[in-house]
Design an enzyme around this catalytic site. Sequence first.
Site, short mmCIF file in Angstrom:
data_model
loop_
_atom_site.label_atom_id
_atom_site.label_comp_id
_atom_site.label_asym_id
_atom_site.label_seq_id
_atom_site.Cartn_x
_atom_site.Cartn_y
_atom_site.Cartn_z
NE ARG A 210 29.77 4.51 59.81
CZ ARG A 210 28.96 3.47 59.68
NH1 ARG A 210 28.79 2.64 60.70
NH2 ARG A 210 28.35 3.22 58.53
CE LYS B 220 26.01 7.58 58.09
NZ LYS B 220 26.99 7.81 57.00
NE ARG C 18 32.70 2.39 57.77
CZ ARG C 18 31.81 1.46 58.12
NH1 ARG C 18 32.13 0.58 59.06
NH2 ARG C 18 30.63 1.40 57.54
CG HIS D 262 27.73 -0.04 53.84
ND1 HIS D 262 28.75 -0.27 52.94
CD2 HIS D 262 28.18 0.95 54.66
CE1 HIS D 262 29.77 0.54 53.21
NE2 HIS D 262 29.44 1.27 54.25
#
Length: 327
Positions: free
Chosen positions: A143, A168, A277, A300
């Site tokens: 990111r 994240k 990305r 993720h």
Amino acid sequence: MLNTPEQPKSPRLLDQVVAKMRLKHYSLRTEKSYVDWIKRYIRHHDKRHPKDMGAAEVEAFLTHLAVERNVSASTQNQAKSALLFLYKEVLELELPWLDNVTQAKAPKRLPVVLTQAEVQAVLNRLDGTMWLVASLLYGSGLRIMEVLRLRVKDVDFARREVLVREGKGFKDRVTMLPVALAQPLKSHLVKVKALHEQDISAGYGAVYMPMALDRKYPEAAKDWCWQYFFPSVKLSVDPRSKTVRRHHADEKTVQRAVKKAVKLAGLTKPATPHTFRHSFATHLLEGGYDIRTVQELLGHADVSTTMIYTHVLNKGGKGVLSPLDQL
């Protein structure tokens, strides 16, 4: 008559919000966003104190945003998150109704993905630091803020790895370092080190340290390994500590450079830095890599998030041949 000592005034509500967010290590951008939403909430209800309001006022404010201000679902949900933080973390009020406030559903859109030729066309119209940043976005699947927050110590040239700290969800992960970027990045570091030594000579050179490490290791902030890989071109005042230091490069600079490059490349797709990305994940899946591997590289939490990139593998309407092509 004896003078009774004055009772210390309790900090203002917004100061309490800021203090609690810093205690929990929220980013500065989140801090600013939450404070702004809380201000809007209070102003919307004629400057009443939040502790004197409840479900009706929160629902009215969120409805106002959706109906009268016509904000997007993600913006409305951000406002809700700010109010959740205010009531639960700052005012410490157990309000079960807050969990039941309707959350706007964001439309599920497929990500914009560039072909390899289109990626090459955009990269060819970038140079210098912007080319390096965009190349890492595509080559490592990072990111934009993950790239800009990289420290010198986070790039391992020997193992060809990039360590993402507190991505994240405050999670660390390891992703690949493209072989093609090794030498350009090393050459870039030579210039960054010269800039750092220049700052040291001028009495600066200390960088922002996460998790209050500057108090635990006072001299570490000036260590070479802690410096940003992509520093800002100028010194600035840290809004938290008021210290003059060199922060990382501004994301808006990258966004503007990519937007210009996309236009020069003649692309009609609405590509942004984050599109690199998306393209990274899609091209790995097209290359036959396992979806679990791609999930790990992207960071993720759930494989269902990574599954969205499989849409491009279903070429031509899930591989079905159109009857028009059979004529």
